[in-house]
Design an enzyme around this catalytic site. Structure first.
Site, PDB file in Angstrom:
ATOM      1  N   GLU A 136       0.818  -1.213   0.000  1.00  0.00           N
ATOM      2  CA  GLU A 136       0.000   0.000   0.000  1.00  0.00           C
ATOM      3  C   GLU A 136       0.858   1.273   0.000  1.00  0.00           C
ATOM      4  O   GLU A 136       0.489   2.277  -0.627  1.00  0.00           O
ATOM      5  CB  GLU A 136      -0.955   0.017   1.203  1.00  0.00           C
ATOM      6  CG  GLU A 136      -0.274   0.000   2.560  1.00  0.00           C
ATOM      7  CD  GLU A 136      -1.273   0.152   3.695  1.00  0.00           C
ATOM      8  OE1 GLU A 136      -2.433   0.477   3.400  1.00  0.00           O
ATOM      9  OE2 GLU A 136      -0.880  -0.032   4.863  1.00  0.00           O
ATOM     10  N   GLY A 151      20.192   0.699  -9.576  1.00  0.00           N
ATOM     11  CA  GLY A 151      19.414   1.512  -8.660  1.00  0.00           C
ATOM     12  C   GLY A 151      18.083   0.931  -8.263  1.00  0.00           C
ATOM     13  O   GLY A 151      17.380   1.512  -7.434  1.00  0.00           O
ATOM     14  N   SER A 152      17.704  -0.216  -8.840  1.00  0.00           N
ATOM     15  CA  SER A 152      16.416  -0.792  -8.452  1.00  0.00           C
ATOM     16  C   SER A 152      16.529  -1.421  -7.066  1.00  0.00           C
ATOM     17  O   SER A 152      17.618  -1.735  -6.588  1.00  0.00           O
ATOM     18  CB  SER A 152      15.975  -1.860  -9.469  1.00  0.00           C
ATOM     19  OG  SER A 152      16.866  -2.952  -9.456  1.00  0.00           O
ATOM     20  N   LYS A 200      18.158 -13.824 -16.185  1.00  0.00           N
ATOM     21  CA  LYS A 200      18.350 -15.014 -15.338  1.00  0.00           C
ATOM     22  C   LYS A 200      17.440 -16.169 -15.761  1.00  0.00           C
ATOM     23  O   LYS A 200      17.564 -17.279 -15.247  1.00  0.00           O
ATOM     24  CB  LYS A 200      18.112 -14.649 -13.873  1.00  0.00           C
ATOM     25  CG  LYS A 200      19.173 -13.698 -13.327  1.00  0.00           C
ATOM     26  CD  LYS A 200      18.867 -13.263 -11.913  1.00  0.00           C
ATOM     27  CE  LYS A 200      19.985 -12.366 -11.377  1.00  0.00           C
ATOM     28  NZ  LYS A 200      20.192 -11.141 -12.158  1.00  0.00           N
ATOM     29  N   VAL A 244      19.236  -4.027 -13.286  1.00  0.00           N
ATOM     30  CA  VAL A 244      18.790  -2.644 -13.393  1.00  0.00           C
ATOM     31  C   VAL A 244      19.462  -1.824 -12.300  1.00  0.00           C
ATOM     32  O   VAL A 244      19.280  -2.092 -11.109  1.00  0.00           O
ATOM     33  CB  VAL A 244      17.258  -2.548 -13.284  1.00  0.00           C
ATOM     34  CG1 VAL A 244      16.816  -1.103 -13.402  1.00  0.00           C
ATOM     35  CG2 VAL A 244      16.612  -3.397 -14.374  1.00  0.00           C
TER      36      VAL A 244
END
Length: 609
Positions: A312, A445-446, A405, A443
């Site tokens: 949420e 900074g993810s 992967k 990726v």
């Protein structure tokens, strides 16, 4: 100072100057008391007063920021003064039938010197006040003596509060070398950077060559970082020129700048045709990739954007961000878990999306290795629920976010993502919905990626932990990944696996070293520790299996592969038995199927059901 006060002050100074100029010129040529009451002088003085204020207003002499005055402002002063004197000469010819050329020439020179001097004295005063209150300036090297570099030096000189003092330029243009630009010497070429940094004790390097290709920029950036100086880069040159940004917006080099890969340009028209005024649904919308997909989609003004996620707080944050963009798109936040089949079917039935981007997934390799049933429920059955709902309710396009992967996976996470691809591919055989998958490398900074982890370890004083010195990975930025997802939706004809041409893989050890240097430390200060390969990890990743590779690009920097799924009957059998398997059996089955190592006929599978 407010503009009215500034205007009044400049007008008063100019009034004094114009009267002084013409009276002094007449007195120099005729030094008698009577000249002061001359009718000719009175007419000329009133004319020069009025003409100056009119031309000064026309050329904006009361609106210019004189602390930043340069050649353009000087030209405006010359034009204003010259036209003023020309008007006075015309009035003299009409009024007294004679033009006092010598007096007007002296007036022109005095007028020009005093008006110009009154303006440029502020510039000189401000430049002479270049000092910091909190310490000395940082000696700075500017890489690139072109338009961008010279502008950077000029703004550094005009903004002493930034604490950067340009000491030296470097540029490969031999015609500029050894010249001084704004008092800064072009001391050599790019190859001379390490030597010049040592000679001039440079603490800061600003790369100011915005036109340089990204691959060359990446190599240059690495060269600068290796000197130990803080390395920065500039915004786009057009933003500097238009004043949208200034030297204050010079930013530190990011790890993304070292990838050396040109960003993928979108086919804007094709995407607009698919997204504009349509209903778009994104699962995992609160995650790194999902939220960026939402931001990119908003550029195309969809009618509705449905944000689906089970967290949420993350959905709340992206919901508030997108609504703050001020567009007409209706943002619909939905709290739901993709594992809840009935809930997903209800959402898609009710909102009837035209396009679905499925980014919801568990992606952490070691965690999924320890929790394989959760990986199965989320990555396989979650994908199956959303994909089958898309098929049932006639969604136009469905794009699955996958991973490198999934190629020859030795781990549960990769195997579940490959299985999810096969679910989508099998559906594509009979569905009217256009299904496709998109494989990414890592990726930057993810959430859960290696870069944030390394940054925390560096901030804590080290060491940075790398599993194996030989380990390599493909990397891309979050915006790149999101653009590829969106573009894939326009290219899908059914069952494809799209892959970005991501260049060469990056050694994780090199990534760690570069991050340490970008953080202002030496590798020896922080240290790199090798912890050993974790369960399920590979030394290197692949984007397509050798049997899947098609060399031809279907879009600039996008390849396509047709990965072969298992038979639908076998897929059904496996799906029906996964929940009854023990953990080790589950792992073995998933990895074997994902690697196509179970030669089983459809008939045999059916008999097991």
């Amino acid at each position: 100072m407010s503009y009215p006060k500034r205007l009044a002050g400049l007008a008063t100074i100019d009034s004094f100057i114009v009267f002084l100029s013409i009276y002094v010129s007449f007195l120099l040529l005729n030094p008698t008391p009577g000249i002061i009451q001359s009718k000719t002088l009175l007419i000329s003085a009133l004319t020069i007063f009025v003409a100056h204020h009119v031309t000064a207003s026309f050329y904006g002499l009361y609106k210019k920021a004189w602390a930043y005055a340069s050649v353009g402002e000087l030209k405006a002063i010359i034009k204003s003064v010259t036209i003023t004197i020309a008007v006075v000469s015309v009035v003299q010819l009409i009024g007294v039938q004679h033009i006092y050329f010598r007096a007007l020439m002296i007036t022109w020179m005095l007028h020009l010197m005093l008006i110009g001097g009154s303006r440029f004295v502020w510039r000189m005063y401000r430049d002479s006040k270049v000092k910091r209150t909190n310490g000395e300036f940082k000696p700075t090297m500017v890489v690139g003596a072109g338009q961008a570099g010279t502008m950077v030096v000029r703004q550094m000189n005009q903004n002493p509060e930034n604490g950067l003092k340009p000491i030296v330029f470097v540029d490969d243009d031999r015609t500029k070398q050894q010249l001084d630009i704004y008092g800064v010497n072009v001391a050599g070429g790019l190859k001379d950077i390490p030597r010049l940094v040592k000679e001039h004790q440079i603490e800061n390097i600003v790369i100011a060559i915005p036109s340089m290709p990204k691959m060359d920029t990446a190599e240059l950036t690495k060269l600068c970082i290796d000197t130990g100086a803080r390395t920065q880069t500039i915004p786009r040159i057009e933003d500097l020129m238009t004043g949208k940004v200034s030297v204050n917006d010079i930013r530190d080099v990011k790890i993304e700048d070292l990838l050396g890969r040109e960003e993928v340009e979108l086919d804007m028209k094709a995407i607009a045709d698919k997204l504009e005024n349509k209903t778009i649904l994104v699962t995992g919308a609160g995650g790194s990739i999902g939220s960026e997909i939402c931001r990119q989609v908003m550029r195309f003004q969809p009618k509705k954007l449905v944000l689906v996620g089970h967290g949420e707080n993350s959905i709340y944050l992206i919901d508030r961000e997108l609504k703050g963009m001020g567009q007409n798109t209706e943002i619909i936040p939905v709290i739901a878990d993709v594992q809840d089949r009935n809930r997903i079917f209800d959402i898609i039935s009710e909102l009837a999306p035209d396009v679905i981007y499925h980014a919801a997934a568990h992606k952490h390799v070691p965690l999924m290795e320890a929790n394989p049933f959760e990986a199965v429920k989320n990555n396989i059955f979650g994908t199956k629920n959303v994909a089958e709902a898309a098929d049932t309710f006639g969604v136009g396009y469905f794009v699955l976010v996958s991973t490198d992967k999934a190629v020859n996976p030795p781990n549960v996470m990769g195997a579940t993502k490959r299985f999810a691809e096969m679910v989508v591919q099998n559906l594509a055989k009979t569905s009217n919905t256009k299904f496709a998958a998109v494989r990414f490398g890592n990726v930057l900074g993810s959430r859960g990626s290696v870069v944030p982890l390394f940054k925390k370890q560096i901030a804590a004083g080290g060491p940075v932990t790398v599993t194996d010195e030989r380990m390599t990975r493909y990397f891309m930025t979050i915006p790149e990944a999101s653009r590829l997802v969106i573009q894939a939706g326009t290219l899908a004809s059914g069952g494809e696996v799209f892959v970005l041409d991501m260049g060469e893989p990056v050694k994780i050890t090199d990534l760690a070293r570069n991050l340490i240097k970008l953080s202002g430390y030496e590798v020896e200060d922080i240290g790199i520790a090798y912890s050993g390969i974790r369960p399920g990890e590979k030394l290197y990743e692949e984007l397509l299996d050798t049997s899947e590779i098609q060399q031809e690009q279907v879009f600039p920097k996008i390849h396509i592969g047709r990965a072969t799924p298992i038979a639908e009957s076998e897929q059904l059998y496996v799906l029906s038995t996964l929940s009854t398997m023990k953990e080790e059996e589950l792992k073995l089955t998933l990895i074997s199927l994902a690697n196509r190592k179970i030669p089983e006929s459809p008939s045999k599978s059916l008999t097991k059901v």
